[in-house]
Design a protein around this motif. Structure first.
Motif, short mmCIF file in Angstrom:
data_model
loop_
_atom_site.label_atom_id
_atom_site.label_comp_id
_atom_site.label_asym_id
_atom_site.label_seq_id
_atom_site.Cartn_x
_atom_site.Cartn_y
_atom_site.Cartn_z
N MET A 230 0.86 -1.18 0.00
CA MET A 230 0.00 0.00 0.00
C MET A 230 0.91 1.24 0.00
O MET A 230 1.58 1.53 0.97
CB MET A 230 -0.90 -0.01 1.24
N VAL A 231 0.93 1.95 -1.15
CA VAL A 231 1.80 3.10 -1.29
C VAL A 231 0.98 4.29 -1.79
O VAL A 231 0.27 4.17 -2.79
CB VAL A 231 2.97 2.84 -2.27
N SER A 232 1.11 5.41 -1.13
CA SER A 232 0.38 6.62 -1.52
C SER A 232 1.27 7.50 -2.39
O SER A 232 1.83 8.50 -1.95
CB SER A 232 -0.08 7.40 -0.28
N TRP A 233 1.41 7.10 -3.67
CA TRP A 233 2.18 7.93 -4.59
C TRP A 233 1.39 9.21 -4.90
O TRP A 233 0.16 9.21 -4.83
CB TRP A 233 2.43 7.18 -5.90
N PRO A 234 2.08 10.31 -5.23
CA PRO A 234 1.35 11.53 -5.64
C PRO A 234 0.42 11.23 -6.81
O PRO A 234 0.73 10.40 -7.68
CB PRO A 234 2.47 12.49 -6.05
N ALA A 235 -0.72 11.89 -6.84
CA ALA A 235 -1.75 11.60 -7.85
C ALA A 235 -1.22 11.76 -9.27
O ALA A 235 -1.62 11.03 -10.17
CB ALA A 235 -2.96 12.50 -7.62
N ALA A 236 -0.32 12.72 -9.49
CA ALA A 236 0.18 12.98 -10.84
C ALA A 236 1.49 12.27 -11.14
O ALA A 236 2.10 12.51 -12.17
CB ALA A 236 0.35 14.49 -11.05
N PHE A 237 1.94 11.39 -10.24
CA PHE A 237 3.17 10.62 -10.49
C PHE A 237 2.75 9.27 -11.08
O PHE A 237 2.35 8.36 -10.36
CB PHE A 237 3.95 10.43 -9.20
N TYR A 238 2.83 9.18 -12.41
CA TYR A 238 2.31 8.02 -13.11
C TYR A 238 3.36 6.95 -13.38
O TYR A 238 3.04 5.89 -13.92
CB TYR A 238 1.71 8.46 -14.46
N LEU A 239 4.62 7.20 -13.01
CA LEU A 239 5.70 6.27 -13.34
C LEU A 239 5.86 5.16 -12.30
O LEU A 239 6.52 4.16 -12.58
CB LEU A 239 7.02 7.04 -13.49
N ALA A 240 5.35 5.34 -11.11
CA ALA A 240 5.37 4.29 -10.10
C ALA A 240 3.94 3.81 -9.89
O ALA A 240 2.99 4.58 -10.03
CB ALA A 240 5.97 4.79 -8.79
N GLY A 241 3.79 2.55 -9.57
CA GLY A 241 2.44 2.02 -9.54
C GLY A 241 2.14 1.13 -8.36
O GLY A 241 2.58 1.39 -7.24
N GLY A 242 1.43 0.03 -8.63
CA GLY A 242 0.92 -0.80 -7.57
C GLY A 242 1.82 -1.92 -7.12
O GLY A 242 1.66 -2.45 -6.02
N HIS A 243 2.80 -2.32 -7.97
CA HIS A 243 3.63 -3.46 -7.63
C HIS A 243 5.07 -3.04 -7.36
O HIS A 243 5.52 -2.00 -7.84
CB HIS A 243 3.62 -4.49 -8.76
N ALA A 244 5.79 -3.87 -6.63
CA ALA A 244 7.19 -3.61 -6.31
C ALA A 244 7.95 -4.92 -6.33
O ALA A 244 7.39 -5.99 -6.04
CB ALA A 244 7.32 -2.95 -4.93
N VAL B 187 11.58 -2.32 -4.09
CA VAL B 187 12.10 -1.42 -5.12
C VAL B 187 11.01 -1.17 -6.16
O VAL B 187 10.28 -2.09 -6.54
CB VAL B 187 13.35 -2.02 -5.81
N ASP B 188 10.90 0.07 -6.61
CA ASP B 188 9.97 0.43 -7.69
C ASP B 188 10.60 1.51 -8.53
O ASP B 188 11.55 2.20 -8.12
CB ASP B 188 8.64 0.91 -7.10
N HIS B 189 10.07 1.67 -9.76
CA HIS B 189 10.48 2.73 -10.70
C HIS B 189 12.00 2.73 -10.91
O HIS B 189 12.71 3.67 -10.57
CB HIS B 189 10.01 4.09 -10.19
N ALA B 190 12.51 1.65 -11.48
CA ALA B 190 13.95 1.51 -11.73
C ALA B 190 14.27 1.99 -13.14
O ALA B 190 13.68 1.53 -14.12
CB ALA B 190 14.36 0.05 -11.57
N THR B 191 15.22 2.90 -13.27
CA THR B 191 15.56 3.47 -14.57
C THR B 191 17.07 3.57 -14.74
O THR B 191 17.81 3.76 -13.77
CB THR B 191 14.97 4.89 -14.75
#
Length: 745
Positions: free
Chosen positions: A189-203, A306-310
């Motif tokens: 359960m992660v509360s990403w900013p509403a306009a941050f579309y690059l990170a999501g539901g899985h890690a 870990v999420d959003h790896a670039t």
């Protein structure tokens, strides 16, 4: 604000002004709730009885078999966790299957992200979004909003695939366990900013097996070029405050043997999600790069997520700067900085997020005594620099005590011998907040390299200074303007803009009229800047008229912080018998046409006539008179011109018509009605055509942006598609490839 690339309408995505885009699918009733993130509305889903309840989109959205699609939403449910799915339908709208996300690990009334990505099945024609939760009773609520369905959203320039970046796809797992751990895909359960579309539901989630070091890595290997600098960013969720969580850039040779690893350790202030960065140059012999993550001295059962790896090229802190990211931003340490003399010590300021200008860390200079210390950078290659001016700039902040500083540039030749040093006068470092201190000097004969040196004098014991965002670049004019007569455009370059402010840019004509200039997001009017250099291609500048450009930066209080004024330039109008037709949003379609006959203008007016009995004159109520209307007749002389005019007219966009000065018409934005393409003779092979273009005057488009690739490269296309056959099947034209407009997208 609409989510870029969303196949759902804004109303269906945001639940404002209604939830008419949704329907109950299983064991629920739906309605409009309040308290949303992107607007007041949200979708309220209420269970009828215990067991799974589902809601779905009313509409079905066309998809391409074999293409990856992503869906996500923000969810809220105090008692029951949620999941999201993509429902695949065939040509008869019969369900084929549903690609489900994992169920969120815990229920939460806080808005949090749920997401999943999947490959459209071979027989899929349509897709719907399905929202699901499984309450233990009736009258239980789940809430949703900010819903997206479309192509996977990924970081432009990322060498890793969307699947490796966001971990959303339910198959083809891209991570593997290394030492002392197991690896899995979870949905915290992660509360990403509403306009941050690059990170999501899985890690990607690593669970430590026993006490000791543990690590896992990405299975993808992206091609690299030796000597090129690469930059990695990922969000880490450590198990405890102060735990030694890290990420590594790992370089491999052509045989896939690891030849270098560059580690950056997270100084975690807690157990939240923290962006960690690392950058380094690909060594000699490097052919591939990848990422790894781990914990040092871990305890059995500890978890690292870990999420959003670039992996991309480093961000540009100052255009043209030769300072490597590690020396400029201090995200993994103090880089190449040293203390040749004095008692000062250097260290990365920890923990994460304590203070910085760029990234999450900065460097501290600490002096226990009121003495002078020299702090010096590594040596940076400049090329043939003799006679050129170079500026170095560093953000400085006094954290304790007081400081004076002498800014110096040290010049070296190709044999690594010091030629000379150039210094500024001693000055006090301002005592409150961050300040950018800079110094410019000309390189002497023989210069090929340079060092940055600061001679710091602490004015009291236990003085502490912070440094961040270091740059060294060739000093270039603050503004440049060049004309391209072949495209009837002006390229405007504006340098050294404050990157924390907004910018507005105007085109100024001899009568003093100011007109806002168009950028990627529309007219550049108090637009946020992401770089200190702004390059604009202005295709709407008038022909044959001298113009110059004015740019103003303003801070959050509306105060002007920088102003730039360019030289004056004029576009050659060329042949007076020709005119330009331009698409403001798609300038690659612009073309010059040979005019056969200019319009005879009408100006229509809407009127209501009332005949009064026994009165000679009518009573007429009139609206304002409309804009100009008339038929422009032009010729095309070749098949190529004819095809180009079709491409220009096909989208139905508002166009800009420009004629040379003195032809009796002003520049005009127009809508083009039903066109007529006629032959000039009955001779079939004749190439000339005559075109009748019904024009109606229009207002200047305000929100239309100049379409561009926004940094899109062939590497992005290679990463997103397995074969060139996939590219040909996915896009109708090469223009669609450039702008990432897939068929049906």
């Amino acid at each position: 604000m609409a989510i870029p690339g969303n196949m759902l309408s804004e109303s269906t995505s945001s639940m404002d002004p209604s939830v008419s885009g949704w329907v109950a699918k299983l064991n629920c009733t739906i309605g409009k709730g309040t308290g949303g993130r992107v607007g007041d509305g949200c979708l309220s889903v209420r269970s009828v009885a215990s067991g799974e309840m589902q809601a779905r989109t009313v509409a079905s959205y066309e998809v391409i078999p074999g293409t990856e699609y992503l869906t996500f939403a923000d969810a809220s449910g105090a008692t029951v966790p949620e999941r999201i799915g993509i429902r695949w339908l065939d040509s008869t709208s019969t369900e084929i299957s549903i690609t489900w996300s994992l169920t969120t690990a815990t229920a939460s009334a806080t808005w949090h992200r749920i997401a999943v990505a999947g490959i459209a099945p071979d027989t899929a024609v349509y897709a719907q979004v399905v929202l699901s939760s499984t309450p233990a009773a009736g009258a239980v609520f789940s809430f949703y909003e900010n819903v997206y369905l479309g192509l996977s959203i990924r970081t432009t320039g990322n060498l890793l695939s969307a699947n490796a970046e966001s971990m959303e796809r339910a198959s083809d797992w891209e991570y593997v366990a290394g030492t002392n751990c197991s690896i899995s895909r979870t949905a915290p359960m992660v509360s990403w900013p509403a306009a941050f579309y690059l990170a999501g539901g899985h890690a990607a989630t690593m669970t430590v097996t026993g006490a000791g070091d543990a690590d896992f890595s990405c299975t993808e290997r992206a091609p690299v070029t030796p000597g090129t600098q690469y930059y990695a960013l990922a969000y880490l969720n450590p198990p405890t405050s102060g735990s030694s969580a890290w990420m590594e850039l790992r370089f491999y040779n052509a045989a896939l043997s690891q030849i270098q690893a560059t580690r950056s350790v997270l100084a975690a202030p807690g157990t939240g999600w923290y962006s960690q960065r690392v950058a380094d140059f690909a060594p000699a012999g490097a052919a591939y790069v990848s990422l790894a993550f781990g914990l040092t001295s871990a305890t059995g059962g500890q978890v690292l997520r870990v999420d959003h790896a670039t992996i991309t090229l480093p961000p540009v802190l100052r255009e043209g700067s030769v300072v490597p990211y590690a020396d400029a931003s201090f995200e993994r340490g103090v880089g190449g900085w040293t203390v040749p003399s004095g008692v000062a010590t250097l260290a990365r300021l920890t923990p994460w997020g304590t203070d910085s200008i760029e990234g999450a860390y900065c460097m501290t200079v600490s002096s226990a005594t009121a003495t002078t210390s020299v702090v010096r950078s590594a040596r940076y290659a400049l090329g043939a620099a003799a006679g050129h001016s170079f500026t170095h700039e560093t953000g400085m902040k006094v954290a304790a005590g007081g400081w004076t500083v002498v800014l110096t540039t040290r010049w070296y030749n190709a044999a690594n011998s010091l030629i000379s040093s150039t210094s500024a006068a001693s000055q006090a470092v301002p005592g409150s907040g961050w300040w950018l201190l800079s110094f410019a000097a000309s390189a002497p004969a023989g210069t090929t390299q340079a060092e940055i040196e600061y001679s710091f004098t602490a004015t009291s014991t236990s003085s502490v200074l912070r440094m961040d965002k270091v740059s060294l670049w060739e000093t270039l004019p603050l503004t440049q303007v060049t004309v391209d007569d072949d495209t009837a455009s002006v390229t405007v370059t504006i340098r050294e803009l404050p990157t924390t402010d907004t910018v507005s840019v105007w085109r100024v004509t001899p009568d003093g009229t100011r007109t806002l200039v168009r950028g990627p997001s529309g007219l550049i009017d108090k637009t946020a800047t992401t770089s200190d250099v702004l390059v604009i291609e202005d295709y709407e500048a008038p022909l044959g008229v001298p113009v110059y450009y004015v740019a103003e930066s303003r801070n959050s209080s509306g105060v002007v912080t920088a102003s730039r004024t360019t030289d004056t330039v004029t576009i050659d109008p060329g042949d007076y018998n020709e005119a330009w037709l331009k698409d403001p949003g798609q300038p690659q379609r612009n073309m010059r046409v040979l005019v056969e006959k200019a319009p005879d203008w009408d100006r229509p007016i809407a009127q209501a006539e009332h005949r009064v009995r026994r009165r000679q004159n009518s009573v007429i109520f009139s609206d304002v008179r409309g804009g100009l209307e008339g038929d422009l007749t032009v010729w095309t002389r070749t098949d190529a011109e004819r095809a180009a005019l079709h491409r220009l007219l096909s989208p139905g966009s508002v166009l800009l018509w420009q004629a040379a000065p003195g032809m009796g018409v002003d520049d005009m934005y127009v809508n083009v009605g039903q066109i007529r393409e006629g032959r000039v003779t009955s001779y079939a092979p004749e190439l000339w055509r005559t075109w009748t273009l019904p024009l109606k005057q229009a207002d200047m488009p305000v929100t239309v942006g100049v379409a561009s690739s926004a940094g899109r490269t062939w590497q992005d296309i290679l990463t997103e598609n397995n074969t060139w056959g996939d590219v040909l099947a996915k896009y109708a034209t090469w223009e669609d490839v450039l702008f990432d407009r897939p068929i049906g997208g």
